[in-house]
Each structure stands twice: as C-alpha cells, then as structure tokens.
Scaffold this motif. Sequence first.
Motif, mmCIF file in Angstrom:
data_model
loop_
_atom_site.group_PDB
_atom_site.id
_atom_site.type_symbol
_atom_site.label_atom_id
_atom_site.label_comp_id
_atom_site.label_asym_id
_atom_site.label_seq_id
_atom_site.Cartn_x
_atom_site.Cartn_y
_atom_site.Cartn_z
ATOM 1 N N ASP A 216 0.857 -1.179 0.000
ATOM 2 C CA ASP A 216 0.000 0.000 0.000
ATOM 3 C C ASP A 216 0.901 1.239 0.000
ATOM 4 O O ASP A 216 2.085 1.146 0.326
ATOM 5 N N LYS A 218 0.620 4.629 1.854
ATOM 6 C CA LYS A 218 -0.301 5.240 2.815
ATOM 7 C C LYS A 218 -0.226 6.766 2.874
ATOM 8 O O LYS A 218 -1.218 7.416 3.199
ATOM 9 N N GLY A 230 -6.011 6.421 4.197
ATOM 10 C CA GLY A 230 -6.457 5.024 4.113
ATOM 11 C C GLY A 230 -5.645 4.245 3.085
ATOM 12 O O GLY A 230 -5.627 3.021 3.097
ATOM 13 N N TYR A 273 -6.092 -9.424 7.547
ATOM 14 C CA TYR A 273 -5.079 -8.596 6.889
ATOM 15 C C TYR A 273 -3.998 -8.339 7.926
ATOM 16 O O TYR A 273 -4.279 -7.784 9.000
ATOM 17 N N ASN A 289 -6.050 -6.113 10.351
ATOM 18 C CA ASN A 289 -7.361 -5.657 9.928
ATOM 19 C C ASN A 289 -8.197 -6.900 9.689
ATOM 20 O O ASN A 289 -7.670 -7.930 9.260
ATOM 21 N N ARG A 291 -10.618 -7.447 7.590
ATOM 22 C CA ARG A 291 -11.351 -7.312 6.321
ATOM 23 C C ARG A 291 -10.319 -7.044 5.227
ATOM 24 O O ARG A 291 -9.141 -6.873 5.511
ATOM 25 N N GLY A 293 -8.145 -4.979 2.660
ATOM 26 C CA GLY A 293 -7.634 -3.619 2.655
ATOM 27 C C GLY A 293 -8.262 -2.845 1.501
ATOM 28 O O GLY A 293 -8.738 -3.422 0.526
ATOM 29 N N ASP A 294 -8.247 -1.549 1.626
ATOM 30 C CA ASP A 294 -8.715 -0.657 0.565
ATOM 31 C C ASP A 294 -7.580 0.355 0.367
ATOM 32 O O ASP A 294 -7.329 1.152 1.279
ATOM 33 N N PRO A 295 -6.786 0.297 -0.676
ATOM 34 C CA PRO A 295 -7.027 -0.276 -2.008
ATOM 35 C C PRO A 295 -6.434 -1.663 -2.285
ATOM 36 O O PRO A 295 -6.422 -2.066 -3.448
ATOM 37 N N GLU A 296 -5.989 -2.401 -1.253
ATOM 38 C CA GLU A 296 -5.401 -3.713 -1.558
ATOM 39 C C GLU A 296 -6.404 -4.636 -2.249
ATOM 40 O O GLU A 296 -6.037 -5.414 -3.131
HETATM 41 N N1 GLY Z 1 -5.067 0.263 2.986
HETATM 42 C C1 GLY Z 1 -5.039 0.067 4.362
HETATM 43 C C2 GLY Z 1 -6.285 -0.395 4.949
HETATM 44 O O1 GLY Z 1 -7.193 -0.803 4.269
HETATM 45 O O2 GLY Z 1 -6.399 -0.388 6.163
#
Ligand code: GLY
Length: 429
Positions: A216, A218, A230, A273, A289, A291, A293-296
């Motif tokens: 990512d 960040k 994020g 995650y 995490n 769930r 990741g966003d944008p993973e």
């Molecule tokens: N990209 C980091 C997150 O989703 O927490």
Amino acid sequence: MKVLVVGSGGREHAICWKFAKSSKIEKVYCAPGNGGISQVAEIVDISVDDFNRLADFVKANDIDFTFVGPEAPLSLGIVDYFEERGLRIIGPSKIAARLESSKMYSKEFMYKYGIPTVQYNSFSSVDSVLKFLVNLNADKKIVVKADGLAAGKGVYICSGRDREGVVSVVKQMMEEKVLGEAGTNIIIEEYIDGPEFSYLVFTDGETYSVMPVSQDHKRVNDNDKGSNTGGMGAYAPTPLATEKLNKKVEDIIIRKVINGIKAEKFDYKGILYVGIIMDGSSPYVLEFNCRFGDPEAQTVLSLLDTDFVDICEAILDKNLANLKINWKKIFSVCVVLASRGYPRSFKKGFEIRGLENIRDKDTMVFHAGTKLEGKKIVTSGGRVLNVVSIASDIKSATDKVYSSVSMIKFESVHYRKDIARKVLNENKS
Ligand code: GLY
C-alpha cells in the motif's frame, strides 16, 4: 445465488465486480453502494450499521450470503446479529473483530501468542504520556496511534525531540476527541523505518490461504510525504516479498495468529489482513485488519483466478483446506484519485469527466467517493476513484494505469504519481 455486499467504497466495488463475474451469481446487491457500483450491482439504500433492515432485506430477497467490506459494522457485531437470525455472513464476530478495533487488544493478543510486533506502551491519560516522555530518548522517533478505529487517520509519526508536537497530538485525541471515542486510549510505538507489506489471507477460522502480497502507499503525497491516509495506491504481487520472507511470515506470524484465533475460540470467517513492517530482515506486525484492505482489495482481486463464490462457500462451510485457490501470474497496479485536501477537509460535488474514454480491457475503474446526479457522476468523498491495470510485468501495468488516470478529469483531483515506482527502481522488473 444472490449475494449482498455491505459497504460503499472502492473495495466494495471491486468485491461486487468479482461476484458479478461468477457464473454462480444471479444477482449482486450492495448496501449502501456508490455512484459506480450500480454498474455491477443493485444499490440498496440501507446504511452499514442498520443491521435490522439489512437482515430484513436479506430475508425478503432470499439472499444466500452477505459479505461485509468495512470494519465499522464488523466491530459493531453485524456477524453476530446476522447469525442469530440464521443468516450466512462472511466476517469475524464482534469479539474477534477487536483484533482490528482495539490496538491495545491486538497487542495483548500478539504478546499472548508470541507474535513479533513493534514495541509499544499504552496510555489512557495525557498525564501518563507526559511521564513517559520524560524518559524518552529524544533521538528516537515514535508513532502515536489511536486505540480505536480511525479509517487510517489515527496514526502520527513524531520526533522524540518534538515533545510539544507529541503532546498536542495526544491532547487532540484524548481531550478534544478529534477522532471521537477512538482516541480515548492510545498506544505509542517505537518507529521503524522499513518497508511495509500487506499480507492478506482468506480464513475459515481453522486454516488459511495467503493472497499475493501487496504494498500500500499510505502517505498522501509522492515519496511517502504528508499525512497518513487510508491508502493512495497499491500493487501486487510485490517482488520484494521473496519466497524466503513469505515463508518466515507464515511460520512466525500468520500460523500463530490462526492458532491464537482457534485457541480463543473466535468465530472468524473471512479475511485477515496482517500489516507487516521490516526491521532489517525481521518482520514485525504493525496491525491487524479484519477485512480486505482498501485499495489492496482492488489490486488483489483483479489477480484472482478461482471463482470468488467458491472461496466464500468454502469459508462459510469451514472447508477452505480442500480448496485450491489460483492466482493469475501477472501484476496489478492501483492508483487512487482523491479530492485535494484529503485526508483533511476537501470540497465535493465536482463532475467527473473522461471515464468513457477508458477502453483498455485490462483496466478497471472502481468507484469510491462518487455519486450519481442525474446523468452526471460527481465527487462525494475523499478517495474518489481507483484505477487498476493488470499486465505481465509491473512496469507495463504502471504505464497502463497512469495512461488511463490521465484521461480522468475533475476539479481538485489529487493522486500520487509514484505508485509502484520505488519497486521498479529497486528491481527494474
Ligand atoms: N489500505 C489500508 C487499509 O485498508 O487499512
């Protein structure tokens, strides 16, 4: 089959897109969705924390299972609520979701199960932070983190010399409540200046399957400058995560986490995650995490070859051990287009133009902060769009993605120009 995806970001658009590609799926619903998700799913106007209405909707529409995208409903117990009503849902229970929703709890879990993590202290008053600072080596950098959920905005890297700066951040969190209850307690970690990796795994609570490792980006600006966000972009798989490192991470981290989940008798079905930072050749856990990741998710799901529904069914049936998950042997790069000012204040409501010009079959545009206004798509959030390209090498994927990004126009657009550039310079891959 019918599936409901809960959430409204780029991650959820990618999840809906992947479900819509499955031959087993008759209909995808998304609550509450966004301006672009309606291309692949029927939008349902119910918020992510209205569990009662979401569950009623699932029952009324004979939906086979629900997939939860973001952390907030997981931390509030959506999985427990749905399961009490006899509904199939992917995600960890409320108590298991504390691995993400409380940094203090996740640290205790790691200590209990011998999982390497960055040194830390926890605090519940400004006074105790002041006492800690008296003995702090001024040459050291530290990281101040809110204990609770803060959408990537509860992390501050501070110099040990800048005591006033540290105290100001801590007061904002603990006293001024800039992050609400999330900053009531904090942790202060030792700062490590190493590369970070996102190890995401599918798990049914018994076993796990590791996804291609992503990186990512960040910070909001190029060269990792500016505030934490994020995530401003990602790529996968990263050649920096060598087979040797992946084996080490599985042996000393991932397997121990899954064993800890089992030992705690957590109901955990979904995605785990593990955010890793390297100190030399040693991996340490920065965070969990519960769930995608966003944008993973946007970058990793574009590499998935196996039918996503088969994976979800194996997770729900606790049968993941018997499913071989295949990934395309290619690379993907995701660039986030944000509203200038994000992660702080920014203006919204600007028309987005040029999306129709992106015709490359290997490029996807996932919407995040967008909404439909009549026939126009306008900006409605900090992270607005995610452009993802796939190719047989990272350089081609990067070139493709930036060529598409250059076609998209909206007022106050901001994006990083160096996603995946560092690894290209290091590896010349
Ligand atoms: N990209 C980091 C997150 O989703 O927490």
